[in-house]
Motif scaffolding. Sequence first.
Motif, mmCIF file in Angstrom:
data_model
loop_
_atom_site.group_PDB
_atom_site.id
_atom_site.type_symbol
_atom_site.label_atom_id
_atom_site.label_comp_id
_atom_site.label_asym_id
_atom_site.label_seq_id
_atom_site.Cartn_x
_atom_site.Cartn_y
_atom_site.Cartn_z
ATOM 1 N N LEU A 87 -48.932 17.106 -6.184
ATOM 2 C CA LEU A 87 -49.581 17.576 -4.956
ATOM 3 C C LEU A 87 -48.919 16.938 -3.743
ATOM 4 C CD1 LEU A 87 -51.761 19.242 -3.575
ATOM 5 C CD2 LEU A 87 -53.340 17.316 -3.864
ATOM 6 N N LEU A 88 -48.662 15.644 -3.819
ATOM 7 C CA LEU A 88 -47.976 14.962 -2.723
ATOM 8 C C LEU A 88 -46.564 15.501 -2.553
ATOM 9 C CD1 LEU A 88 -47.799 12.758 -0.570
ATOM 10 C CD2 LEU A 88 -47.099 11.163 -2.376
ATOM 11 N N GLU A 89 -45.838 15.635 -3.666
ATOM 12 C CA GLU A 89 -44.466 16.133 -3.587
ATOM 13 C C GLU A 89 -44.435 17.578 -3.097
ATOM 14 O OE1 GLU A 89 -43.249 15.222 -7.638
ATOM 15 O OE2 GLU A 89 -41.951 13.646 -6.850
ATOM 16 N N GLY A 90 -45.433 18.373 -3.539
ATOM 17 C CA GLY A 90 -45.524 19.746 -3.068
ATOM 18 C C GLY A 90 -45.783 19.806 -1.576
ATOM 19 N N PHE A 91 -46.625 18.893 -1.074
ATOM 20 C CA PHE A 91 -46.876 18.826 0.363
ATOM 21 C C PHE A 91 -45.607 18.469 1.126
ATOM 22 C CE2 PHE A 91 -51.348 19.360 -0.072
ATOM 23 C CZ PHE A 91 -51.853 19.575 1.207
ATOM 24 N N GLU A 92 -44.815 17.547 0.569
ATOM 25 C CA GLU A 92 -43.563 17.183 1.223
ATOM 26 C C GLU A 92 -42.592 18.363 1.246
ATOM 27 O OE1 GLU A 92 -42.217 13.818 -0.962
ATOM 28 O OE2 GLU A 92 -43.515 12.398 0.081
#
Length: 552
Positions: A87-92
Amino acid sequence: MNKTNVCLNFAVNSNPKERMKLNKIPHTYTIISVVILICAVLSWIIPAGEYSREVRAVNGTERTVIVDNSFHAVDPAPQSWQVFGVLLEGFEKQAGIIAFLLIIGGAFQIMNSSRAIDTGILSFLRSSRKVEKYRLFRMIGVNNVVISLIITLFSLFGAVFGMSEETLAFVIIIVPLAISMGYDSITGLCMVYVAAHVGFSGAILNPFTIGIAQGLSDLPLFSGFGYRLFCWAVLTSILIVIVLRYAAKVKKNPRLSSMYEADAYWREKGEIASEEVQEEKTTRSAWVVYLLLLLSLIGFSIYYPSTTFEVGESAVSFPAVPVFTTLFALTGWLGLHKSNQFFILNLLGYTIVFLVVGVMGYGWYLMEISAIFLAMGLLSGFANNEGADGIISQFLTGAKDMLSAALVVGLAGGIIQILQDGRIIDPILHSMATLMGEAGKIASLGVMYLIQTTINIIIPSGSAKAALTMPIMAPFSDVIGISRQATVLAFQFGDGFTNMITPTSGVLMGALGLAHIPYEIWVKWFFRILILFILLGMLLLIPTVLIPLDGF
């Protein structure tokens, strides 16, 4: 709680049949989460591998492309606990689209607080009823003309300059219009998002797909124009027929729409608007905004006296900024003499005009587009005599409504991250490429098309996919006797159609969020149409093998 969920919960609680129907369809977050888990499992099964890559100049721009015959095994990188970090990497990865969604939501909420869009929709509906007194329009149907023109316009935008992310700004305008005309949110989404992506699939001059793919295939830039124009016309015409038939069915019986209950959100807004909208007198602050904006546009006109629009290999220069500044001076003055709301509508109209000028003439992308819409929202607020605190409050309300869509976009970006970190994207591509070795010309072209279509579900970026696949496909087409132009066309179709259904597309998820259409409902409705377009793409590829075509 998100307004879409409120509407869906009401529908489920009030109708047992709907409850059973919706309970059979997993939630959007569930679907994407399952896909992420499947990709993680595949990283344990598929042997890891990579292609070597090099930087090559393509049409004046440096691109990273695959080196021929360079696929090799690498150390495996199976994914396990990493699924919790996607989720964090997708947001980035999707940060641009997520920020764009939040800004668009906030800016339009400021404008919506003035009831300007509601006033414009009601004014349009009144005008269309007046036109219906003419026999020709009565026979054709004014709404049918409106739907057809909007679809054609956005399809053309997709075909010429690759409109994709830009459609998000228009979804929030056209969906309420479709609801007010007696249709549903699916019809509105088809008029904008689907139209642009059908045009993207049948691209005529799209520099992000055709330009890069032809450059990597050593073909003249935008060659084969005639047949691609024919393909675009066929695809757009079929979309218009599909949407008109569906829209007529919904108009006749709104409950046939799978979005009928959820669209209560839009209908309630429309009913409130029709009851509450009153044209306000023009405020002094609106005149101040008009004068300041006019002075700014005059300054831009001096700085940008001429704009060069590049269409294919041709370039046309036109004093776009001075001309539209002059028109704004006139129409803005007329709008101010009518009401605040008509001036703000005028502001919205010229925002769209300058967006088109910026995209086609100056290469604008998300940053510039979000900036111009944010400026539009702020100016709308000041013109409506809102204070700074009121404008900020409205912006936060609009951004909050987009939060659910932003989460979906970030989660969808995690799918690509898992595949990349697991080092299984290149092995999937390599395995598919080997399928073409023993097939005939038409079958090989079909396999290429299938590969591009499948890869697009994983990698929805057209430019990235061109750099990934064309260095492999183009030389192979020479070996089996298929023209490189046909290979580019297979890439083009494969790159476009599945964009409208893949959960890895941040633009799709953003558009669905803006339209308040759950992903699971969209997939169920659009799947048969997708199959139709995929089959049609195969039929349009066959003449490139059997018939001598210009540029092929």
